[in-house]
Structures are given as C-alpha cells and as structure tokens.
Design an enzyme around this catalytic site. Structure first.
Site, mmCIF file in Angstrom:
data_model
loop_
_atom_site.group_PDB
_atom_site.id
_atom_site.type_symbol
_atom_site.label_atom_id
_atom_site.label_comp_id
_atom_site.label_asym_id
_atom_site.label_seq_id
_atom_site.Cartn_x
_atom_site.Cartn_y
_atom_site.Cartn_z
ATOM 1 N N ILE A 1 1.255 -26.543 -2.515
ATOM 2 C CA ILE A 1 2.713 -26.374 -2.409
ATOM 3 C C ILE A 1 3.047 -25.042 -1.737
ATOM 4 O O ILE A 1 3.987 -24.950 -0.939
ATOM 5 C CB ILE A 1 3.349 -26.455 -3.821
ATOM 6 C CG1 ILE A 1 3.194 -27.872 -4.389
ATOM 7 C CG2 ILE A 1 4.820 -26.050 -3.790
ATOM 8 C CD1 ILE A 1 3.548 -28.020 -5.873
ATOM 9 N N ASP B 1 -5.037 -10.302 -6.569
ATOM 10 C CA ASP B 1 -5.322 -11.195 -7.692
ATOM 11 C C ASP B 1 -4.212 -11.025 -8.729
ATOM 12 O O ASP B 1 -4.149 -10.010 -9.423
ATOM 13 C CB ASP B 1 -6.688 -10.844 -8.291
ATOM 14 C CG ASP B 1 -7.047 -11.776 -9.441
ATOM 15 O OD1 ASP B 1 -6.174 -12.549 -9.894
ATOM 16 O OD2 ASP B 1 -8.208 -11.739 -9.886
ATOM 17 N N ASN C 1 4.922 -18.885 -6.486
ATOM 18 C CA ASN C 1 4.287 -20.196 -6.529
ATOM 19 C C ASN C 1 2.903 -20.177 -7.178
ATOM 20 O O ASN C 1 2.509 -21.146 -7.816
ATOM 21 C CB ASN C 1 4.173 -20.722 -5.087
ATOM 22 C CG ASN C 1 3.200 -21.875 -4.955
ATOM 23 O OD1 ASN C 1 3.512 -23.014 -5.291
ATOM 24 N ND2 ASN C 1 1.973 -21.578 -4.500
ATOM 25 N N SER D 1 8.360 -23.996 -11.007
ATOM 26 C CA SER D 1 8.187 -24.367 -12.412
ATOM 27 C C SER D 1 7.462 -25.711 -12.465
ATOM 28 O O SER D 1 6.570 -25.975 -11.654
ATOM 29 C CB SER D 1 9.570 -24.431 -13.066
ATOM 30 O OG SER D 1 9.475 -24.894 -14.380
ATOM 31 N N SER D 2 7.851 -26.566 -13.367
ATOM 32 C CA SER D 2 7.237 -27.900 -13.460
ATOM 33 C C SER D 2 8.079 -28.785 -14.366
ATOM 34 O O SER D 2 8.745 -28.304 -15.293
ATOM 35 C CB SER D 2 5.830 -27.799 -14.049
ATOM 36 O OG SER D 2 5.340 -29.089 -14.362
ATOM 37 N N TYR E 1 -0.285 -24.595 -20.560
ATOM 38 C CA TYR E 1 0.278 -24.502 -19.197
ATOM 39 C C TYR E 1 1.773 -24.813 -19.230
ATOM 40 O O TYR E 1 2.599 -24.100 -18.640
ATOM 41 C CB TYR E 1 -0.459 -25.492 -18.282
ATOM 42 C CG TYR E 1 0.209 -25.779 -16.958
ATOM 43 C CD1 TYR E 1 0.133 -24.868 -15.917
ATOM 44 C CD2 TYR E 1 0.912 -26.980 -16.749
ATOM 45 C CE1 TYR E 1 0.736 -25.139 -14.684
ATOM 46 C CE2 TYR E 1 1.511 -27.262 -15.537
ATOM 47 C CZ TYR E 1 1.427 -26.334 -14.505
ATOM 48 O OH TYR E 1 2.024 -26.596 -13.296
ATOM 49 N N LYS F 1 5.372 -22.558 -18.122
ATOM 50 C CA LYS F 1 6.494 -22.973 -17.265
ATOM 51 C C LYS F 1 7.820 -22.870 -18.031
ATOM 52 O O LYS F 1 8.861 -22.545 -17.465
ATOM 53 C CB LYS F 1 6.269 -24.403 -16.743
ATOM 54 C CG LYS F 1 5.029 -24.539 -15.846
ATOM 55 C CD LYS F 1 5.119 -23.655 -14.619
ATOM 56 C CE LYS F 1 3.979 -23.887 -13.647
ATOM 57 N NZ LYS F 1 4.054 -23.013 -12.454
ATOM 58 N N ILE G 1 2.482 -33.692 -7.942
ATOM 59 C CA ILE G 1 2.369 -33.487 -6.498
ATOM 60 C C ILE G 1 0.883 -33.561 -6.135
ATOM 61 O O ILE G 1 0.034 -32.999 -6.851
ATOM 62 C CB ILE G 1 2.957 -32.113 -6.088
ATOM 63 C CG1 ILE G 1 4.413 -31.967 -6.565
ATOM 64 C CG2 ILE G 1 2.857 -31.924 -4.577
ATOM 65 C CD1 ILE G 1 5.423 -32.931 -5.958
ATOM 66 N N THR H 1 -2.016 -32.341 -4.954
ATOM 67 C CA THR H 1 -2.684 -31.095 -4.529
ATOM 68 C C THR H 1 -3.996 -30.974 -5.303
ATOM 69 O O THR H 1 -4.308 -31.809 -6.155
ATOM 70 C CB THR H 1 -1.833 -29.847 -4.881
ATOM 71 O OG1 THR H 1 -1.785 -29.715 -6.302
ATOM 72 C CG2 THR H 1 -0.421 -29.930 -4.315
HETATM 73 P P1 NAD Z 1 -3.057 -25.261 -6.089
HETATM 74 O O1 NAD Z 1 -4.073 -25.058 -7.155
HETATM 75 O O2 NAD Z 1 -3.452 -25.915 -4.826
HETATM 76 O O3 NAD Z 1 -2.328 -23.884 -5.726
HETATM 77 C C1 NAD Z 1 -2.248 -22.795 -6.593
HETATM 78 C C2 NAD Z 1 -2.268 -21.536 -5.753
HETATM 79 O O4 NAD Z 1 -2.179 -20.395 -6.631
HETATM 80 C C3 NAD Z 1 -3.592 -21.394 -4.981
HETATM 81 O O5 NAD Z 1 -3.325 -20.958 -3.676
HETATM 82 C C4 NAD Z 1 -4.333 -20.316 -5.763
HETATM 83 O O6 NAD Z 1 -5.224 -19.549 -4.963
HETATM 84 C C5 NAD Z 1 -3.172 -19.462 -6.263
HETATM 85 N N1 NAD Z 1 -3.592 -18.652 -7.401
HETATM 86 C C6 NAD Z 1 -4.024 -19.094 -8.607
HETATM 87 N N2 NAD Z 1 -4.397 -18.047 -9.373
HETATM 88 C C7 NAD Z 1 -4.179 -16.930 -8.636
HETATM 89 C C8 NAD Z 1 -4.379 -15.549 -8.873
HETATM 90 N N3 NAD Z 1 -4.902 -15.081 -10.024
HETATM 91 N N4 NAD Z 1 -4.060 -14.668 -7.886
HETATM 92 C C9 NAD Z 1 -3.565 -15.111 -6.720
HETATM 93 N N5 NAD Z 1 -3.361 -16.406 -6.434
HETATM 94 C C10 NAD Z 1 -3.665 -17.306 -7.383
HETATM 95 O O7 NAD Z 1 -1.906 -26.118 -6.797
HETATM 96 P P2 NAD Z 1 -0.395 -26.453 -6.389
HETATM 97 O O8 NAD Z 1 -0.142 -27.792 -6.950
HETATM 98 O O9 NAD Z 1 -0.131 -26.191 -4.962
HETATM 99 O O10 NAD Z 1 0.386 -25.399 -7.308
HETATM 100 C C11 NAD Z 1 1.388 -24.530 -6.848
HETATM 101 C C12 NAD Z 1 2.407 -24.316 -7.953
HETATM 102 O O11 NAD Z 1 3.051 -25.551 -8.228
HETATM 103 C C13 NAD Z 1 1.811 -23.842 -9.279
HETATM 104 O O12 NAD Z 1 2.635 -22.877 -9.868
HETATM 105 C C14 NAD Z 1 1.813 -25.098 -10.116
HETATM 106 O O13 NAD Z 1 1.869 -24.823 -11.494
HETATM 107 C C15 NAD Z 1 3.059 -25.783 -9.618
HETATM 108 N N6 NAD Z 1 3.143 -27.223 -9.872
HETATM 109 C C16 NAD Z 1 2.228 -28.087 -9.375
HETATM 110 C C17 NAD Z 1 2.348 -29.448 -9.653
HETATM 111 C C18 NAD Z 1 1.374 -30.479 -9.138
HETATM 112 O O14 NAD Z 1 1.433 -31.637 -9.577
HETATM 113 N N7 NAD Z 1 0.478 -30.141 -8.228
HETATM 114 C C19 NAD Z 1 3.411 -29.905 -10.438
HETATM 115 C C20 NAD Z 1 4.336 -28.999 -10.927
HETATM 116 C C21 NAD Z 1 4.200 -27.654 -10.645
#
Ligand code: NAD
Length: 255
Positions: free
Chosen positions: A18, A64, A92, A141-142, A162, A166, A195, A197
């Site tokens: 995302i 980080d 994000n 969020s989520s 988790y 959120k 989503i 991913t």
């Molecule tokens: P993803 O795991 O592909 O992306 C997460 C990103 O966060 C990655 O780029 C990762 O490197 C980065 N990250 C994690 N820990 C980190 C740290 N300590 N320091 C720096 N960067 C860090 O997953 P995504 O689905 O793209 O998630 C993005 C956001 O969307 C998240 O906050 C997730 O909770 C939220 N979200 C995702 C979904 C879903 O279904 N995929 C649904 C609701 C919310």
C-alpha cells in the site's frame, strides 16, 4: 493530475504494498515524494525509479521505525531534504501478527505497539515544526480497528493485538485532528479491508480468498491502488472539510 504540484510528501513503509502504491499515486498528482523504507533499499530505489520514469520526483530515505530513536532519525532526514515545509505525511509502515491468544509473548506485543503506534506518534511529534497551514496527515488504519474478523475462538489464530494497535491509531487521529486543526492541519485515517499485499498472505490460499470475499459486498480482492487513490483524494483540496475521520476502503466489508 496536478492536485499536489509543488507539494512535498513523506510515505512511510513505501518500498512495497500500500505504501508503494501511495507513493506512486502522490507523485502522479505532482508531489515530490520521500519514499521511506526500513530495510529494502533496493525495492525503495525501484519505487523512486518508477516515479522518475513517469516524470515525477522522489528520493528514498531509511529508518527503522520499530526502534526508540527511529522516528527522530527519520524526521531529521526529512527536515534536511524538505527544509521548513512538509505538506503530506502518510503513516503507512506497520507489522501484523496472527496467533492464538495463549501464544502471544510480551515481545510480540511490544514489537507491534512500538512499530504501529509509538513510531507514528513520534514521527508526528518530530515533524511538527515542518507541518503547517494546509498540511495533511493520513494514517493507514484497518477495518479490524472496529470489527472482529476471522473465526473468534480460543483455539483459533487471531490478530487481536494488531487490531488494538489500529484502535490506538484511530484514537490518535481524532486527538491530533483536534489539536492541530486550529493550525490548519487536517488529520484522517484510511481504513482498508483485505488488500492483496505481502501482509495479507492468507489470501494466497483458496480458503483465505473465500473468507475475504465472503465478508465483502464487492467480490474481488482489494488492491494497493484502491487505497492509494483514496489517500491521494483525502490529502487534496477536494477533501478540505474532512478531518478526524476514518474512511473505510474495504469493498463493503461486514455490512
Ligand atoms: P506490507 O507488509 O507489504 O507493508 C508494510 C510496510 O511497512 C513495508 O514496506 C515494511 O518494510 C514497512 N515496515 C514494517 N516495519 C517497519 C519498521 N520497523 N521500520 C520501517 N518500515 C517498516 O503490507 P501492506 O499491506 O502494504 O501494509 C501497509 C499498511 O496497511 C500497514 O499499516 C497495514 O497494517 C495496513 N493494512 C493492510 C491491510 C492488508 O490487508 N494488506 C489491511 C488493512 C490495513
């Protein structure tokens, strides 16, 4: 589209998923995008290359956000690049964990809250000096901040820790919106459903896919771009009267 022309934006965790799609969408709208990443320098550089290839501007920066000084280190880099003005901050980056209630450890809990809540809390604090009239903060969020998903039961894996990170973020956005509104800064959340991913790897199985589609009105998996387009709208002038809101982007989940 030029809604964000001459604006600066930071997207955390933008090397994939995302965050990546959001960085690309904001750049397409004209913003100069700081593509933050934790460890995947190569992937972040490929996002920068994609944006530049399409005529946009972007720079990759790393920190980080799970460490106690990560937010300050990130803010220092951001401020050295943008100077005195950040127009768009998208929080994000995040991690997830699924386990039976009895199997969670203190370390799991602390890591989830450090990355998902403490990180964003201090990124905002550290960037306050460069946020001003017209700036926007968006938190990813989520759906699970408000709804219980999966099959609740003591034996079944759950993402309750988790989900509570959120919930904390949704409380924070309302507080930030109240505190920063008088300075002309809007703060909103976008709350995705499932989503497609790396984080939602359960959707890679047929059973997982069926669970996701079963709770949605629209019968396909959500894509990172579905979320990114809403973020781009929320930070645009078209959303100028929206603050303190959490906008569901979930294909009509659990209606
Ligand atoms: P993803 O795991 O592909 O992306 C997460 C990103 O966060 C990655 O780029 C990762 O490197 C980065 N990250 C994690 N820990 C980190 C740290 N300590 N320091 C720096 N960067 C860090 O997953 P995504 O689905 O793209 O998630 C993005 C956001 O969307 C998240 O906050 C997730 O909770 C939220 N979200 C995702 C979904 C879903 O279904 N995929 C649904 C609701 C919310």
């Amino acid at each position: 589209m030029t809604a964000l022309l001459n604006k600066t934006a930071l997207v955390t965790g933008a090397s994939r998923g995302i965050g990546r799609a959001t960085a690309v969408a904001l750049a397409r709208a004209g913003a100069y995008v700081l593509v933050h990443y934790g460890r995947s320098a190569q992937k972040a550089e490929s996002v920068v290359a994609e944006i530049q290839m399409k005529g946009g501007r972007a720079t990759a920066i790393s920190a980080d956000l799970g460490t106690s000084d990560g937010a300050a280190l990130l803010a220092k880099q951001v401020r050295s690049i943008v100077g005195d003005r950040l127009d768009v901050l998208v929080l994000n980056a995040g991690i997830s964990k699924s386990a039976a209630v009895a199997d969670y450890t203190v370390e799991d809990f602390d890591k989830l809250f450090a990355t998902n809540v403490r990180g964003p809390f201090f990124v905002v604090q550290q960037l306050l000096p460069v946020l001003g009239e017209g700036s926007n903060i968006v938190v990813i969020s989520s759906l699970v901040a408000r709804m219980v998903v999966g099959k609740p039961g003591l034996e079944n894996p759950s993402i309750l820790a988790y989900a509570s990170t959120k919930g904390a973020l949704e409380t924070l956005i309302r507080n930030w919106a109240g505190i920063l509104g008088p300075s002309g800064i809007r703060v909103n959340a976008v709350a995705p459903g499932v989503i497609d991913t790396d984080m939602s790897n359960f959707t890679k199985t047929e059973a997982g896919r069926e669970v996701a589609l079963g709770m949605q009105a629209l019968k396909r998996l959500g894509k990172p771009e579905d979320v990114a387009d809403v973020v781009a709208f929320v930070v645009s002038d078209g959303a100028r009267w929206i603050t303190g809101a959490s906008i569901p982007v979930d294909g009509g989940s659990k209606l």
